[in-house]
Scaffold this active site. Structure first.
Site, mmCIF file in Angstrom:
data_model
loop_
_atom_site.group_PDB
_atom_site.id
_atom_site.type_symbol
_atom_site.label_atom_id
_atom_site.label_comp_id
_atom_site.label_asym_id
_atom_site.label_seq_id
_atom_site.Cartn_x
_atom_site.Cartn_y
_atom_site.Cartn_z
ATOM 1 N N CYS A 56 -0.315 1.640 13.214
ATOM 2 C CA CYS A 56 1.022 1.288 12.733
ATOM 3 C C CYS A 56 1.649 2.418 11.914
ATOM 4 C CB CYS A 56 0.938 0.007 11.903
ATOM 5 S SG CYS A 56 2.441 -0.382 10.984
ATOM 6 N N CYS B 3 2.642 1.376 8.383
ATOM 7 C CA CYS B 3 1.466 1.255 7.515
ATOM 8 C C CYS B 3 1.035 2.633 7.000
ATOM 9 C CB CYS B 3 0.316 0.599 8.269
ATOM 10 S SG CYS B 3 0.703 -1.034 8.954
#
Length: 385
Positions: free
Chosen positions: A281, A284
């Site tokens: 991600c 993230c």
């Protein structure tokens, strides 16, 4: 939603469910034209949908009305027979037909209900073509996973069909029973169901549920049925995906896994802020230095007895807690001490933003405020000296 496309036949409305392209619409319209019911005895059912057959001395209006609305959901046939007791059968490829008899055969609502109850087979394939159908049906699922035999799925299905149909009949209306090509879909099954050896049975109380109950004992009908009954009454614990418990580290961020989530995040005496991330991600990765900065701040301010900053890989671990789930990343939760319901955090993804939120919503917000004030005052006095 928009656009909404509708088809009308004899005043009856049918929602368009085809591909939204010119070719797709043309193909869909062609499938809706012509007779909804075909006269004469048909051959075997197709592999794509069930076969509905009316046996009666005339084509009953209620049966015809349902056929017009649901002509894409089944193949519809009428076989003329001189009889006082009409019947409707629904059949799937490779399975014995199921019957509806008497006056119900001409009742529109009863024919509709009969088809809906038997829209999917007793023991059917779970693959790319049928996955959405099982998800949309909203019932439980019993996945059967047997070792491949010379790459021939149908050999495996035929070998176990009698046993699994016996199980399916016991739970008809509550669970669908499926089989899967374990050569083709092994990786997907491993990720979804956490099955690490074959043969195995996996039960989901509702299709798509992240909680799954895995049986890998003796493959006989009565034992499989007993396992499913035990799942229903809560005697079986779900099999949750979890990484191994990591060794202690000096990191200010607590590394949580599926098996430790409940004990590490839902604490009686400490608030916990949790990030659920995915290794791939981008958001993230961008947030990681800010999150580590937040954890370092709490450690530096000697607040670790009141607050914990944690993270968990949401792709490698399942949540054992009903009130906490995730499908996107990052998902951020704040769990107050002694509470069993987390709060979904949707604020700024910066150290300052999260820290501001924690200070405002912490269980011991006043104590945190006082400690910070005392620490600041102590540091100022030290600077004066």
């Amino acid at each position: 939603g928009f656009p909404t496309l509708l088809w009308f036949e004899d005043g009856q409305e049918v929602p368009f469910d085809g591909a939204r392209t010119s070719d797709g619409i043309v193909q869909w319209v062609k499938s809706m034209m012509g007779p909804a019911v075909t006269n004469g005895m048909p051959g075997a059912p197709s592999k794509d949908k069930p076969q509905m057959i009316l046996y009666a001395d005339s084509l009953l209006p209620g049966f015809l009305d349902v056929a017009k609305v649901k002509r894409r959901q089944a193949d519809w046939h009428f076989v003329e027979q001189q009889t006082r007791y009409p019947k409707v059968t629904v059949a799937h490829l490779g399975e014995d037909p199921v019957e509806l008899t008497g006056y119900s055969c001409g009742d529109k609502e009863k024919v509709t209900k009969f088809l809906d109850e038997h829209m999917l087979p007793l023991y059917g394939p779970m693959d790319g073509d049928t996955f959405d159908k099982y998800m949309e049906a909203g019932k439980g699922l019993i996945w059967t996973m047997f070792p491949p035999e010379d790459g021939d799925l149908q050999t495996v299905v035929a070998k176990h069909r009698s046993m699994m149909e016996e199980v399916a009949k016991k739970f008809q209306g509550k669970y669908y029973v499926t089989y899967t090509d374990m050569d083709k879909f092994k990786e997907a099954i491993d990720n979804m169901l956490s099955v690490d050896k074959l043969p195995a049975i996996a039960v989901q109380k509702k299709a798509g549920d992240k909680k799954k109950y895995v049986y890998d004992g003796e493959m006989v009908a009565w034992k499989i049925a007993e396992f499913v009954k035990d799942v229903d009454i809560g005697k079986i614990e779900p099999k949750l995906k979890s990484e191994p418990v990591p060794p202690p580290t000096a990191s200010a961020v607590k590394h949580v896994v599926g098996s430790t989530l409940k004990s590490e995040v839902f604490k009686p005496d400490k608030d916990v802020f949790l990030e659920v991330y995915a290794p791939w991600c981008g958001h993230c990765k961008k947030m990681q230095p800010e999150y580590e900065k937040l954890a370092a701040k709490i450690k530096k301010e000697d607040l670790s007895d009141l607050l914990s900053i944690a993270w968990i890989d949401g792709t490698a671990n399942d949540s054992p807690v009903e009130t906490m789930d995730w499908s996107g990343f990052p998902t951020l939760y704040f769990v107050k001490a002694g509470q069993d319901k987390p709060t979904l955090y949707e604020g700024e993804r910066t150290a300052k933003g999260i820290w501001r939120y924690i200070r405002r919503h912490a269980t011991k917000a006043e104590e945190i405020k006082e400690r910070l004030a005392r620490k600041t005052a102590s540091e100022n006095r030290g600077a004066e000296l």
